[in-house]
Write a protein that holds these residues in place. Structure first.
Motif, PDB file in Angstrom:
ATOM      1  N   SER A 156      -0.306   0.262  -4.289  1.00  0.00           N
ATOM      2  CA  SER A 156      -1.713   0.597  -4.412  1.00  0.00           C
ATOM      3  C   SER A 156      -2.030   1.869  -3.619  1.00  0.00           C
ATOM      4  O   SER A 156      -1.431   2.135  -2.582  1.00  0.00           O
ATOM      5  CB  SER A 156      -2.575  -0.556  -3.909  1.00  0.00           C
ATOM      6  OG  SER A 156      -2.340  -0.780  -2.541  1.00  0.00           O
ATOM      7  N   SER A 157      -2.982   2.618  -4.130  1.00  0.00           N
ATOM      8  CA  SER A 157      -3.342   3.886  -3.462  1.00  0.00           C
ATOM      9  C   SER A 157      -4.442   3.686  -2.441  1.00  0.00           C
ATOM     10  O   SER A 157      -5.030   2.626  -2.331  1.00  0.00           O
ATOM     11  CB  SER A 157      -3.797   4.890  -4.510  1.00  0.00           C
ATOM     12  OG  SER A 157      -4.878   4.384  -5.258  1.00  0.00           O
TER      13      SER A 157
ATOM     14  N   GLN B 256       0.832  -1.197   0.000  1.00  0.00           N
ATOM     15  CA  GLN B 256       0.000   0.000   0.000  1.00  0.00           C
ATOM     16  C   GLN B 256       0.872   1.254   0.000  1.00  0.00           C
ATOM     17  O   GLN B 256       2.016   1.233   0.474  1.00  0.00           O
ATOM     18  CB  GLN B 256      -0.916   0.011   1.209  1.00  0.00           C
ATOM     19  CG  GLN B 256      -2.050  -1.007   1.136  1.00  0.00           C
ATOM     20  CD  GLN B 256      -3.044  -0.834   2.266  1.00  0.00           C
ATOM     21  OE1 GLN B 256      -2.695  -0.383   3.351  1.00  0.00           O
ATOM     22  NE2 GLN B 256      -4.292  -1.195   2.014  1.00  0.00           N
TER      23      GLN B 256
END
Length: 120
Positions: free
Chosen positions: A119-120, A13
């Protein structure tokens, strides 16, 4: 023959960390500069960080202050510690090394690449 094998990529993340490793093996007499490059989809491969055999490092502006390159000369290994990862760091990361191998001249070698997805 000389081989570079990367490890440590994966999915993380945004804001997280990953540590990449790259080990050189084979008939190796000496290793000069080692570095990490990355290639995002649709983009050219770019230098992320490089380190000389003496430990001097340089970084792409986009990763300064977040990434740290280091090496263990005894183990012919280079590392890339990646902190505060951003989605734009998503790419396949490649290891590169200047190796004095069986050809008796320094040559550039590449690893197979390890994917990093943030990942955002």
């Amino acid at each position: 023959q000389v081989q570079l094998v990367e490890s440590g990529g994966g999915l993380v993340q945004a804001g997280g960390s990953l540590r990449l490793s790259c080990a050189a093996s084979g008939i190796i007499f000496s290793i000069g500069a080692m570095g990490w490059y990355r290639q995002a989809p649709g983009k050219q491969r770019e230098l992320v960080a490089a380190i000389t055999s003496g430990g001097s490092a340089n970084y792409a502006d986009s990763v300064k202050g977040r990434f740290a390159i280091s090496r263990d000369n005894a183990k012919n290994t280079v590392f890339l510690q990646m902190n505060s990862l951003k989605p734009e760091d998503t790419a396949v990361y490649y290891c590169n090394a200047d190796v004095l191998g069986p050809t008796a001249v320094f040559g550039g070698y590449w690893g197979q690449g390890t994917p990093v997805t943030v990942s955002s």
